[in-house]
Design an enzyme around this catalytic site. Structure first.
Site, short mmCIF file in Angstrom:
data_model
loop_
_atom_site.label_atom_id
_atom_site.label_comp_id
_atom_site.label_asym_id
_atom_site.label_seq_id
_atom_site.Cartn_x
_atom_site.Cartn_y
_atom_site.Cartn_z
N ASP A 195 0.37 4.72 0.72
CA ASP A 195 -0.99 5.12 0.37
C ASP A 195 -1.93 3.94 0.57
OD1 ASP A 195 -2.79 7.20 -1.17
OD2 ASP A 195 -3.24 5.22 -2.00
N TYR A 210 -9.31 -0.70 1.08
CA TYR A 210 -8.33 -1.71 0.68
C TYR A 210 -8.25 -2.86 1.69
CZ TYR A 210 -6.64 2.19 -2.26
OH TYR A 210 -6.53 3.24 -3.12
N LYS A 234 -8.04 6.85 3.47
CA LYS A 234 -9.16 7.53 2.79
C LYS A 234 -10.49 7.05 3.36
CE LYS A 234 -6.42 6.95 -1.44
NZ LYS A 234 -5.82 5.61 -1.34
N HIS A 283 -12.34 9.56 -0.77
CA HIS A 283 -11.95 8.63 -1.84
C HIS A 283 -12.63 8.99 -3.18
CE1 HIS A 283 -10.20 4.32 -2.03
NE2 HIS A 283 -10.13 4.86 -3.22
N1 LIG Z 1 -7.82 7.11 -5.09
C1 LIG Z 1 -8.22 6.12 -5.83
O1 LIG Z 1 -9.39 6.03 -6.25
C2 LIG Z 1 -7.23 5.05 -6.22
C3 LIG Z 1 -7.58 4.13 -7.24
C4 LIG Z 1 -6.62 3.17 -7.59
C5 LIG Z 1 -5.40 3.13 -6.96
N2 LIG Z 1 -5.11 4.03 -5.95
C6 LIG Z 1 -3.81 3.98 -5.24
O2 LIG Z 1 -2.74 4.05 -6.17
C7 LIG Z 1 -1.90 2.90 -6.04
C8 LIG Z 1 -1.29 2.52 -7.36
O3 LIG Z 1 -2.31 2.22 -8.31
P1 LIG Z 1 -2.67 0.73 -8.76
O4 LIG Z 1 -2.21 -0.22 -7.74
O5 LIG Z 1 -4.09 0.71 -9.11
O6 LIG Z 1 -1.88 0.55 -10.14
P2 LIG Z 1 -0.35 0.65 -10.59
O7 LIG Z 1 0.52 1.11 -9.48
O8 LIG Z 1 -0.32 1.40 -11.88
O9 LIG Z 1 -0.02 -0.86 -10.99
C9 LIG Z 1 0.12 -1.87 -10.05
C10 LIG Z 1 0.30 -3.19 -10.80
O10 LIG Z 1 1.47 -3.14 -11.62
C11 LIG Z 1 2.36 -4.19 -11.26
N3 LIG Z 1 3.71 -3.59 -11.21
C12 LIG Z 1 4.10 -2.53 -10.48
N4 LIG Z 1 5.40 -2.25 -10.68
C13 LIG Z 1 5.84 -3.16 -11.61
C14 LIG Z 1 7.10 -3.38 -12.23
N5 LIG Z 1 8.16 -2.62 -11.96
N6 LIG Z 1 7.20 -4.42 -13.13
C15 LIG Z 1 6.11 -5.20 -13.41
N7 LIG Z 1 4.89 -5.02 -12.84
C16 LIG Z 1 4.76 -4.02 -11.94
C17 LIG Z 1 1.93 -4.69 -9.89
O11 LIG Z 1 2.10 -6.08 -9.77
P3 LIG Z 1 2.78 -6.78 -8.46
O12 LIG Z 1 2.20 -6.18 -7.23
O13 LIG Z 1 2.46 -8.24 -8.66
O14 LIG Z 1 4.25 -6.47 -8.60
C18 LIG Z 1 0.44 -4.37 -9.89
O15 LIG Z 1 -0.28 -5.43 -10.46
C19 LIG Z 1 -2.85 1.85 -5.44
O16 LIG Z 1 -2.17 0.75 -4.91
C20 LIG Z 1 -3.60 2.70 -4.46
O17 LIG Z 1 -2.81 2.93 -3.31
C21 LIG Z 1 -6.00 4.99 -5.60
#
Ligand SMILES: NC(=O)c1ccc[n+]([C@@H]2O[C@H](COP(=O)([O-])OP(=O)(O)OC[C@H]3O[C@@H](n4cnc5c(N)ncnc54)[C@H](OP(=O)(O)O)[C@@H]3O)[C@@H](O)[C@H]2O)c1
Length: 272
Positions: free
Chosen positions: A46, A51, A76, A109
């Site tokens: 994704d 990004y 997106k 988005h």
């Molecule tokens: N459509 C939208 O508006 C929107 C908005 C936000 C996000 N997204 C998408 O959704 C994806 C996921 O959301 P997100 O990145 O915001 O948040 P998330 O996946 O909830 O959290 C990511 C964070 O958690 C840490 N992490 C992940 N797995 C871990 C584990 N097993 N142990 C410890 N720490 C861990 C990562 O650190 P490290 O990388 O340092 O391991 C990173 O800092 C995004 O990357 C993006 O592709 C979409």
């Protein structure tokens, strides 16, 4: 273990578990992270033009040696590029950066009020031209989905929303199910903000899993496509190691009550 798929409303198969690559503070880590994810069996990536790493994602896919049809790629259109002509141009730029002819899923988005109708028309054209295998939206709440379904020729296949027990809005899932729109959840591990929540820690201990794994499993058991982000190899593996246990119905219901409106992004109920 074989990762599960869901079938979208146009028959396209989408993996239920993937990796997100929103990595604002890091540079040059995403290509490596995607390569590790693909090695771990991940087949859903994704990304988004916002990004700034579509090029790295494309490079990782080519480096993996996997055939193009084995990997499901979402990108997106960002807010500044919305509108009919601008979206078509932005899509071309995304394809150029990814160095692909077709993406698997193209999403709006955010539902920017003054542009979203024209932006959707552009996505419909992209879909009808065969350059996206599916089209959908992100951050759409009920009224925005209602509006879209009234106007759309092609129904959105996916609605990507923030999804964790802490911001769980069952009405969005119910709506999506009724209309045959696949829900996809972002920020499933709440960027680590709830890793030490005693309620979650107690449950994770019971299952012998990490709190991260429990959150990912909760999302999957709701039938939601789940895209945790990590750039660390062992965490990527941990996040994919969630298929060998099941949260009981009772504990799912308990986790459903963790809602406290913790969000990492804006609330689509109040921002358009
Ligand atoms: N459509 C939208 O508006 C929107 C908005 C936000 C996000 N997204 C998408 O959704 C994806 C996921 O959301 P997100 O990145 O915001 O948040 P998330 O996946 O909830 O959290 C990511 C964070 O958690 C840490 N992490 C992940 N797995 C871990 C584990 N097993 N142990 C410890 N720490 C861990 C990562 O650190 P490290 O990388 O340092 O391991 C990173 O800092 C995004 O990357 C993006 O592709 C979409």
């Amino acid at each position: 273990m074989e990762l599960p798929f869901t079938t979208l409303n146009n028959g396209v198969q989408m993996p239920l578990l993937g990796i997100g690559v929103y990595a604002p503070k890091q540079t040059n880590e995403v290509q490596q992270a995607v390569e590790w994810a693909l090695e771990s069996g991940c087949r859903l990536i994704d990304t988004a033009s916002a990004y700034g790493n579509e090029r790295e994602v494309g490079d990782a896919i080519r480096e993996s040696g996997l055939s193009r049809s084995d990997v499901f790629i979402t990108t997106k259109v960002w807010n500044d590029d919305q509108g009919y002509t601008r979206t078509l141009r932005a899509f071309n730029r995304s394809l150029e950066r990814l160095r692909l002819d077709v993406v698997d899923l193209y999403l709006i988005h955010w539902p920017i009020k003054e542009h979203r109708h024209e932006t959707w028309r552009a996505l419909e054209k992209i879909y009808m031209d065969g350059r996206a295998r599916a089209i959908g939206v992100s951050n759409h709440y009920l009224d925005q989905l209602d509006e879209l379904l009234t106007e759309a020729i092609i129904k959105p296949a996916v609605n990507q929303i923030e999804f964790s027990p802490y911001c769980y809005l069952p009405e969005v899932l119910d709506y999506c199910r009724q209309k045959n729109i696949q829900p996809e959840g972002y920020a499933p591990v709440v960027r680590g903000q709830k890793a030490e929540d005693p309620k979650l820690v107690a449950l994770a201990r019971k299952y012998g899993k990490s709190t991260y794994q429990l959150l990912i499993r909760w999302s999957l058991q709701h039938g939601v496509v789940t895209i945790p982000k990590s750039v660390k190899r062992e965490r990527i593996q941990e996040n994919f190691d969630v298929l060998n246990f099941t949260i009981t119905d009772e504990d799912m219901a308990l986790m459903d009550t963790f809602y406290d409106n913790t969000r990492i992004a804006d609330d689509p109920r109040t921002r358009e």
